[in-house]
Write an enzyme that holds these catalytic residues in place. Structure first.
Site, mmCIF file in Angstrom:
data_model
loop_
_atom_site.group_PDB
_atom_site.id
_atom_site.type_symbol
_atom_site.label_atom_id
_atom_site.label_comp_id
_atom_site.label_asym_id
_atom_site.label_seq_id
_atom_site.Cartn_x
_atom_site.Cartn_y
_atom_site.Cartn_z
ATOM 1 C CB CYS A 146 -55.685 89.414 75.707
ATOM 2 S SG CYS A 146 -54.843 88.860 77.092
ATOM 3 C CE LYS A 167 -55.624 84.539 84.523
ATOM 4 N NZ LYS A 167 -56.672 83.354 84.503
ATOM 5 C CB SER A 196 -57.870 87.650 82.556
ATOM 6 O OG SER A 196 -57.754 86.156 82.729
ATOM 7 C CG HIS A 239 -59.797 90.738 78.389
ATOM 8 N ND1 HIS A 239 -59.750 90.013 77.216
ATOM 9 C CD2 HIS A 239 -58.696 90.378 78.948
ATOM 10 C CE1 HIS A 239 -59.009 88.947 77.222
ATOM 11 N NE2 HIS A 239 -58.343 89.305 78.210
ATOM 12 C CD GLU A 241 -62.750 91.374 75.510
ATOM 13 O OE1 GLU A 241 -62.106 90.420 75.379
ATOM 14 O OE2 GLU A 241 -62.349 92.384 75.496
ATOM 15 N NE ARG A 253 -63.276 79.315 81.918
ATOM 16 C CZ ARG A 253 -63.958 80.536 81.327
ATOM 17 N NH1 ARG A 253 -65.323 80.495 81.405
ATOM 18 N NH2 ARG A 253 -63.329 81.721 81.227
#
Length: 362
Positions: A146, A167, A196, A239, A241, A253
């Site tokens: 990223c 986003k 993300s 991502h 991971e 969040r």
């Protein structure tokens, strides 16, 4: 590739308690198996510092059992840290100067949160450049995720990322562009991956810089690319991971940020990640939390368990396969002395013998 618990980093014990194979140093030394030494530059914010350790170590540890893997987390100056995070880093993380002296076979660079419109304005930019400059010369392969991908492409090719109108957040379908590349061997030709991010580097930009695009998405853009040589740097915009609940944690969040007034509108639910039924659950929580704050009361507990019932992981197998291929190639090419990036006879400019890059096929 079993992990070796070579220090007291708590993540080793967490992985062991979750059923992952983690060798003690004593057991590792009793086996006549080659070692791989991998650096993990963890630039994630405090809230994700420990989970990022675990995510990457789990991926590395799930690879083929052809080597014992020593992972060395480290960080760089210029990242905002709490006292607890600094204490964790000072206690358990390696010093970059020592890693330079000892050598590494491979390096993983995590993403990071940024506060400036341009990456090169971030306080960590100069220390990161120093890590990249050393690793380019001394490490077989660097793998980026990223923000790290955007930083390295900016540093090496002067290519700026483009802000997105909103986003890019969710799980998206991808296809393999170059099926002949060793990194994508035995990987499904179509697969899911989470993204993300607020910015993008397009396939056109990457290929104009000479990079090899290996997998992309119609909606999310490029997921996987490599440096022109095919291995020295591996770039992920997504991502691989991420855990099953990583996007849910991020959503939680963002909801808190909205309630605190940091966002003008409630965050959307990540795309293609949660069932449509969860929209009502999200709206009910926002309504109840807003009402509680209006009465001067604490927020109700976020219904994470209710959301969790709707979560699937549709990308984990592909992530493990890609990491397995990556470390398998590092294992075949890296020098027996970890200070030497390649075995004798390997061409650093074309270590896989791939020749010129091919355009991404649709």
């Amino acid at each position: 590739m079993p992990l070796v618990a070579h220090n007291a980093l708590p993540t080793f014990e967490r992985l062991r308690s979750e059923g992952e194979e983690v060798l003690s140093v004593e057991r590792a030394h009793a086996q006549d198996i080659r070692e791989l030494h991998i650096g993990l530059l963890n630039m994630m914010p405090d809230a994700a510092l420990l989970v990022t350790e675990k995510q990457y170590m789990r991926l590395v540890g799930a690879c083929n059992r052809i080597a014992q893997v020593y992972v060395y987390p480290f960080s760089v100056p210029g990242l905002a840290r709490s006292d607890d995070a600094r204490a964790h880093i000072e206690t358990y993380y390696s010093d970059f100067a020592e890693l330079q002296e000892q050598g590494l076979d491979a390096l993983i660079i995590s993403g990071a949160n940024v506060t400036n419109p341009a990456i090169d304005l971030e306080p960590f930019w100069q220390p990161l450049q120093e890590v990249i400059a050393w690793a380019e010369r001394n490490v077989t392969s660097i793998l980026c995720s990223c923000l790290a991908t955007h930083a390295l492409v900016k540093h090496l090719y002067h290519v700026d990322r483009t802000p997105l109108p909103q986003k890019l957040w969710g799980v998206y379908g991808h296809h393999v562009c170059d099926r002949s590349h060793p990194l994508v061997q035995d990987v499904n030709t179509r697969f899911d991956a989470p993204h993300s991010r607020w910015n993008d580097i397009s396939r056109t930009q990457l290929e104009a810089a000479g990079l090899r695009v290996l997998a992309e998405s119609v909606r999310a853009g490029v997921h996987l690319a490599t440096s022109p040589d095919g291995l020295r740097i591996v770039y992920f915009q997504g991502h691989p991971e991420y855990d099953r609940n990583s996007l849910l944690k991020e959503y939680k969040r963002e909801v808190t940020r909205f309630l605190d007034g940091a966002l003008d509108a409630p965050p959307p639910i990540p795309e293609h990640y949660l069932a449509a039924d969860t929209e009502a659950l999200a709206q009910a929580y926002l309504r109840d939390a807003s009402a509680a704050r209006g009465r001067g009361e604490p927020d109700p507990e976020f219904p994470e368990d209710q959301f969790d019932a709707y979560l699937d992981n549709t990308w984990g197998d592909t992530g493990r396969a890609l990491f397995n291929n990556w470390l398998g190639l590092v294992y075949q090419l890296t020098g027996l002395d970890r200070r030497e990036p390649f075995m004798p006879g390997i061409d650093p400019g074309d270590p896989l013998g791939l020749g010129p890059a091919r355009p991404c096929q649709h």
